[in-house]
Design a protein around this motif. Structure first.
Motif, short mmCIF file in Angstrom:
data_model
loop_
_atom_site.label_atom_id
_atom_site.label_comp_id
_atom_site.label_asym_id
_atom_site.label_seq_id
_atom_site.Cartn_x
_atom_site.Cartn_y
_atom_site.Cartn_z
N GLY A 1 1.08 -1.07 -0.04
CA GLY A 1 0.07 0.27 -0.01
C GLY A 1 0.73 1.05 -0.63
O GLY A 1 0.13 2.15 -0.37
N VAL A 2 1.56 1.36 0.37
CA VAL A 2 3.16 2.72 0.68
C VAL A 2 3.89 2.76 -0.33
O VAL A 2 3.53 3.91 -0.79
N ILE A 3 3.84 1.57 -1.12
CA ILE A 3 4.40 1.45 -2.15
C ILE A 3 3.88 2.19 -3.28
O ILE A 3 4.34 2.86 -4.50
N VAL A 4 2.04 1.34 -3.78
CA VAL A 4 1.59 1.75 -4.98
C VAL A 4 1.23 3.60 -4.35
O VAL A 4 1.48 4.31 -5.77
N PHE A 5 1.37 4.59 -2.71
CA PHE A 5 0.72 5.39 -2.74
C PHE A 5 2.04 6.26 -3.54
O PHE A 5 2.01 7.24 -4.14
N MET A 6 3.52 5.76 -2.85
CA MET A 6 4.25 6.77 -3.79
C MET A 6 4.39 6.64 -5.49
O MET A 6 5.45 7.12 -5.72
N ALA A 7 4.45 5.63 -5.68
CA ALA A 7 4.83 4.62 -7.48
C ALA A 7 3.41 5.79 -8.21
O ALA A 7 3.88 6.32 -9.48
N LEU A 8 2.43 6.26 -6.76
CA LEU A 8 1.66 7.08 -8.18
C LEU A 8 1.54 8.17 -8.37
O LEU A 8 2.14 8.50 -10.10
N LEU B 1 4.02 7.66 -11.39
CA LEU B 1 2.67 7.56 -13.34
C LEU B 1 2.39 8.54 -13.15
O LEU B 1 2.36 8.33 -14.40
N LEU B 2 2.18 9.13 -12.30
CA LEU B 2 1.35 10.62 -12.86
C LEU B 2 2.52 11.60 -13.54
O LEU B 2 1.70 12.31 -14.88
N TRP B 3 3.27 11.39 -13.09
CA TRP B 3 4.23 12.41 -14.09
C TRP B 3 4.98 11.41 -15.29
O TRP B 3 4.93 12.86 -16.34
N LEU B 4 4.57 10.07 -15.45
CA LEU B 4 4.88 9.87 -17.08
C LEU B 4 3.82 9.92 -17.22
O LEU B 4 4.14 10.53 -18.72
N LEU B 5 2.92 9.97 -16.92
CA LEU B 5 1.68 10.41 -18.05
C LEU B 5 1.37 11.86 -18.44
O LEU B 5 1.35 12.33 -19.53
N ASP B 6 1.70 12.46 -17.30
CA ASP B 6 1.89 14.64 -17.47
C ASP B 6 2.46 14.70 -18.40
O ASP B 6 2.39 15.49 -19.76
N LEU B 7 3.94 13.45 -19.05
CA LEU B 7 4.77 14.04 -19.59
C LEU B 7 4.30 13.78 -21.01
O LEU B 7 4.42 14.37 -22.06
#
Length: 129
Positions: free
Chosen positions: A34-41, A44-50
């Motif tokens: 759960g902690v890793i998913v929260f941090m990985a978000l 993933l959002l940065w890559l999507l924004d890029l």
């Protein structure tokens, strides 16, 4: 005044010698995932924004995604997300009464979670590479 009594209790600080039951391992991994998913978000959002910022941004995102190290990270994130999602579904099934809250059902459902996660991990590996 009374005397202080020293309690002679065995202390085992070597965590490698402690044998955790499979349900405890699953519980710990569920919280860590759960902690890793929260941090990985954020990643993933940065890559999507890029990738959505412009055609040049999309090309940069593709170049980033071609890196073997980044593919490994993405595969790991997807595997951890699958484990956390399947574990969450298991918890909801137990909370709603569809699964008994017994040790036997807990062990069996834990092994099922690990098996399904393994299958998804292979699928995500094929998908990423």
């Amino acid at each position: 005044m009374g005397k202080k009594v020293k309690k002679q209790r065995p202390v085992n600080l070597d965590l490698l010698t402690i044998r955790f039951p499979i349900t405890a391992i699953s519980s710990i991994l569920f919280r860590v995932s759960g902690v890793i998913v929260f941090m990985a978000l954020g990643i993933l959002l940065w890559l999507l924004d890029l990738s959505l910022s412009s055609p040049e941004g999309f090309k940069r995102a593709v170049v980033i995604m071609d890196c073997f190290f980044v593919k490994c990270i993405l595969w790991g994130i997807m595997t951890i997300l699958a484990f956390h999602t399947i574990g969450g579904i298991r918890h909801m099934l137990m909370d709603f009464g569809y699964l008994d809250k017994t040790l036997a059902v807990g062990r069996q459902s834990t092994w099922i979670i690990f098996g399904i996660t393994f299958v998804f991990s292979i699928f995500f590996g094929v998908l990423v590479w």
